[in-house]
Design an enzyme around this catalytic site. Structure first.
Site, PDB file in Angstrom:
ATOM      1  N   ASP A 103       0.849  -1.188   0.000  1.00  0.00           N
ATOM      2  CA  ASP A 103       0.000   0.000   0.000  1.00  0.00           C
ATOM      3  C   ASP A 103       0.890   1.245   0.000  1.00  0.00           C
ATOM      4  OD1 ASP A 103      -3.000   0.940   0.492  1.00  0.00           O
ATOM      5  OD2 ASP A 103      -1.810   2.002   1.992  1.00  0.00           O
ATOM      6  N   TYR A 209      -2.120  11.273   2.252  1.00  0.00           N
ATOM      7  CA  TYR A 209      -2.887  11.517   1.027  1.00  0.00           C
ATOM      8  C   TYR A 209      -2.859  12.994   0.653  1.00  0.00           C
ATOM      9  CZ  TYR A 209      -4.731   6.801   1.566  1.00  0.00           C
ATOM     10  OH  TYR A 209      -4.844   5.435   1.675  1.00  0.00           O
ATOM     11  N   HIS A 275      -6.960  -6.581  -0.974  1.00  0.00           N
ATOM     12  CA  HIS A 275      -5.899  -5.591  -0.867  1.00  0.00           C
ATOM     13  C   HIS A 275      -4.907  -5.904   0.255  1.00  0.00           C
ATOM     14  CE1 HIS A 275      -3.912  -1.728  -1.137  1.00  0.00           C
ATOM     15  NE2 HIS A 275      -4.131  -1.531   0.155  1.00  0.00           N
TER      16      HIS A 275
END
Length: 294
Positions: A103, A209, A275
Site C-alpha cells: 500500500d 494523502y 488488498h
C-alpha cells in the site's frame, strides 16, 4: 508473546519511530514498510518467517501508531518517508537491504528504489501501484479512477470531524469491511482502534494523502495530464518481486499492465486475496518471498 521486539528509535530526520525487529543483525537485512491505515502489525505473520534468515526491521512509519506525528501536511511528502527509511538503515549500520512495501509503504518503496539504488538492493512490492502506471490509469482507466475517488474524500479537511461524529469503530467497519472478510481481522480491531486513537493519529495518517502530488480526476471531467506521463520514465533497476492480490477492489488489475516495461527484472505473482494480502494470505506471501529471496 510476539515474535519480535519493539524499539523506539530517534532519527536525525526529526521523528522517532517504533520499530519491530527480529533475527540476527549478522544476516542480510530486510525492511518492511506498511501502508494506510496500519502499522508494523501488517507484517505480524511475515516477520518471524523472514527472521529465520534475515535481520528484519518493520517500522511504524511517521504518523502511524505511536511514532512521531509532525503537524504540517508538508511533513508527509514521500521524500520525507524515504529519508526516514535511509536514516533507519543508517542507525542500524545497514548499507544495502531488501525493501518490502505494501500500500503506501509500497509507494515509498518504489520511490526509494528509483532514487536510492545505492541502498535498495532488491525490491518486493505487495499491492502497491507503480507511480507512473497509477497516475496514467487515473486518467485512462475510468474503473480505476472511480475506485480511487476515496483519495479525494481523504483529502477533505472536514473528514476528521465526520470520523469524530461516527466514532472510530464505525470508521474501522466502513474502511476495512469493503476490502476484506472481517473474520480475518476481528482479533486485531482493538489494536487498530488503540493506534488510531493516539493524539493526532487520524490527521497524520490522512496527511499522507493530502501531501501526495498524485492527481485524482473527478468522474465528470478530466484535467490536463501531468507532463511526466508523456516523457520517458526511469526503469527500476533492482530485481523486483510483485505480489498482487487479484481481488483488490481499490487497485484494479490495470496496475499490472505494462509493468514489465518499467521493471525489466520483474517477477509477478498473482494471489487469490484482496488488498490486505500480508494478513489475508500470509502463507502465500511468505512462501513466495522465501522462494524468491537469495
Amino acid at each position: 508473546m510476539p515474535d519480535f521486539d519493539l524499539h523506539r528509535i530517534d532519527l536525525p530526520t526529526g521523528v522517532s519511530l517504533d520499530v519491530a525487529t527480529a533475527g540476527s543483525p549478522k544476516d542480510p537485512a530486510i525492511i518492511l514498510l506498511h501502508g494506510f491505515p496500519e502499522s508494523h502489525r501488517t507484517w505480524r505473520h511475515v516477520i518471524p518467517a523472514l527472521a529465520e534468515k534475515h535481520f528484519v526491521l518493520a517500522p511504524d512509519q511517521r504518523g502511524f501508531a505511536r511514532s512521531s506525528k509532525p503537524a504540517d501536511v508538508a511533513d508527509y511528502t514521500p521524500d520525507k518517508m524515504v529519508g526516514d527509511l535511509i536514516a533507519l538503515a543508517d542507525h542500524y549500520k545497514i548499507d544495502r537491504f531488501t525493501l518490502v512495501g505494501h500500500d503506501w509503504g509500497g509507494a515509498i518503496a518504489w520511490m526509494a528504489a528509483l532514487t536510492r539504488p545505492d541502498r535498495v538492493a532488491r525490491l518486493i512490492i505487495v499491492n502497491a501501484p507503480h507511480p507512473y502506471i497509477f497516475q496514467k490509469t487515473l486518467f485512462d482507466d475510468l474503473g480505476q479512477r472511480e475506485a480511487s475517488q476515496y483519495i479525494t474524500a481523504f483529502r477533505n479537511p472536514s473528514l476528521e470531524k465526520h470520523i469524530d461524529s461516527i466514532g472510530l469503530s464505525a470508521f474501522f467497519d466502513g474502511s476495512f469491511m469493503k476490502h476484506t472478510d472481517f473474520e480475518r481481522i476481528a482479533d486485531e480491531k482493538p489494536v487498530y482502534l488503540d493506534q488510531w486513537s493516539q493524539p493526532g493519529a487520524m490527521t497524520a495518517m490522512l496527511n499522507w494523502y493530502r501531501a501526495s502530488s498524485i492527481i485524482v480526476p473527478p468522474m465528470d471531467s478530466t484535467p490536463e495530464r501531468p507532463a511526466f506521463l508523456s516523457a520517458p520514465f526511469p526503469p527500476v533497476t533492482q530485481p523486483t518481486l510483485v505480489i498482487w492480490g487479484m481481488q483488490d477492489k481499490a487497485l484494479l488489475p490495470s496496475q499490472l499492465e505494462g509493468l514489465g516495461e518499467l521493471v525489466p527484472d520483474l517477477t509477478l505473482i498473482h494471489v487469490d486475496a484482496g488488498h490486505f494480502v500480508p494478513w489475508e494470505a500470509p502463507e502465500a506471501v511468505i512462501n513466495t518471498m522465501k522462494s524468491w529471496l537469495p
